[in-house]
Write an enzyme that holds these catalytic residues in place. Structure first.
Site, short mmCIF file in Angstrom:
data_model
loop_
_atom_site.label_atom_id
_atom_site.label_comp_id
_atom_site.label_asym_id
_atom_site.label_seq_id
_atom_site.Cartn_x
_atom_site.Cartn_y
_atom_site.Cartn_z
N SER A 1 -65.24 22.45 110.13
CA SER A 1 -66.14 21.57 109.88
C SER A 1 -66.87 21.12 111.30
O SER A 1 -66.20 20.57 112.18
CB SER A 1 -65.54 20.12 109.35
OG SER A 1 -66.85 19.03 109.53
N MET B 1 -74.95 13.83 106.22
CA MET B 1 -74.70 12.40 105.62
C MET B 1 -76.17 11.70 105.85
O MET B 1 -76.46 11.80 106.91
CB MET B 1 -73.47 11.80 106.21
CG MET B 1 -72.19 12.53 106.23
SD MET B 1 -70.74 11.68 106.94
CE MET B 1 -69.59 12.92 106.86
N MET C 1 -73.53 14.91 101.56
CA MET C 1 -72.85 13.54 101.11
C MET C 1 -74.21 12.57 101.29
O MET C 1 -74.27 11.87 102.18
CB MET C 1 -71.92 13.27 101.99
CG MET C 1 -70.62 14.08 101.81
SD MET C 1 -69.52 14.06 103.20
CE MET C 1 -70.18 15.27 104.07
N ASP D 1 -61.19 19.28 101.53
CA ASP D 1 -61.94 18.76 102.73
C ASP D 1 -61.50 17.10 103.03
O ASP D 1 -61.61 16.39 102.22
CB ASP D 1 -63.53 18.55 102.23
CG ASP D 1 -64.38 18.22 103.72
OD1 ASP D 1 -63.65 18.17 104.74
OD2 ASP D 1 -65.50 18.14 103.32
C1 DX5 Z 1 -65.72 14.12 105.74
C2 DX5 Z 1 -66.28 15.48 105.98
C3 DX5 Z 1 -65.13 16.55 106.39
C4 DX5 Z 1 -64.49 16.10 107.87
C5 DX5 Z 1 -63.25 16.93 108.11
O1 DX5 Z 1 -66.79 13.24 105.24
O2 DX5 Z 1 -66.72 15.86 104.71
O3 DX5 Z 1 -65.78 17.72 106.44
O4 DX5 Z 1 -65.47 16.32 108.86
O5 DX5 Z 1 -62.80 16.41 109.29
P1 DX5 Z 1 -61.02 16.37 109.31
O6 DX5 Z 1 -60.54 17.90 109.15
O7 DX5 Z 1 -60.92 15.88 110.79
O8 DX5 Z 1 -60.48 15.58 108.26
ZN ZN Z 2 -67.23 18.22 104.43
#
Ligand code: DX5
Ligand code: ZN
Length: 223
Positions: free
Chosen positions: A12, A41, A72, A179
């Site tokens: 990510s 986002m 999102m 995720d």
């Molecule tokens: C959260 C995101 C994830 C996040 C994952 O809303 O969709 O992709 O960045 O990060 P880690 O692996 O640190 O939980």
């Molecule tokens: Zn994500």
């Protein structure tokens, strides 16, 4: 026909250094990433703002790996074309939006790319059932969408069991993506419950050895 799938690791970019995004992409490509996960986002669907199509387009030429765009946002239907034009090969949007889900799936598929639906941790798997035949990917989120670095919610495991069961019953070929809070331990748990794409931010970008981190996650999930 359900086929055995190789585990894919999708770092990510939310956990990358935003001032050097292109180099960060090159780093994880060299380390063996399978997909590039991009978290979009809008400060409305989620309590955070991240990146848009312009950033995605500007890093597109750093790799040929598929861009896995996780929207999102409250109104994905207004942005499908711009994200496809920016280089997305997968677009995943949230089922909690207030807009006909099938229309958004059709919009994505009409551009010849793969469509996914994501669910907040509090949304039941049954909500995605009517769309399974048209989807390439389902993403039951294991943290509340918004930030990297959160802890994996164990309630995800039951949802994965249910999702795997639904996919098996239909004998259809859908990727299960997880995720949020993926570590070596949680990779093992989700890998044994049918997850085929693992997104990881902190576990990869927070590591001194990115290649070992990616290989470790893949091995843990394949065990
Ligand atoms: C959260 C995101 C994830 C996040 C994952 O809303 O969709 O992709 O960045 O990060 P880690 O692996 O640190 O939980
Ligand atoms: Zn994500």
């Amino acid at each position: 026909m359900v086929t055995e799938k190789k585990i894919k690791i999708a770092p990510s970019m939310l956990s990358a250094d935003f001032s050097r995004m292109g180099e960060e992409v090159s780093k994880i490509v060299a380390a063996g990433a399978d997909l590039i996960h991009l978290d979009v986002m809008d400060g409305h669907f989620t309590p955070n703002l991240t990146m848009g199509p312009q950033l995605i387009k500007s890093i597109r030429h750093y790799t040929n790996l598929p861009f896995d765009v996780h929207l999102m946002i409250t109104h994905p239907q207004d942005y499908i074309d711009v994200f496809v034009d920016a280089g997305a090969e997968f677009i995943t949007f949230h089922i909690e939006i207030d807009f006909p889900i099938q229309k958004v799936i059709d919009q994505i598929k009409s551009r010849g790319i793969r469509a996914g639906i994501a669910l907040r941790p509090s949304t039941p798997i049954s909500s995605v059932e009517p769309y399974l035949a048209d989807l390439d990917l389902v993403l039951p989120m294991s943290v509340d969408p918004g930030f990297s670095g959160q802890s994996f919610m164990m309630s995800t495991l039951e949802k994965l069991d249910r999702l795997q069961q639904l996919i098996r019953e239909r004998n259809t070929d859908i990727e299960i993506e997880v995720d949020g809070g993926i570590t070596l331990d949680t990779a093992r748990l989700v890998g044994s419950r049918g997850a085929t794409i693992l997104v990881a931010g902190t576990a990869i970008f927070g590591s001194d050895n990115v290649k070992e981190a990616i290989n470790g996650l893949r091995e843990a999930a394949s065990a």
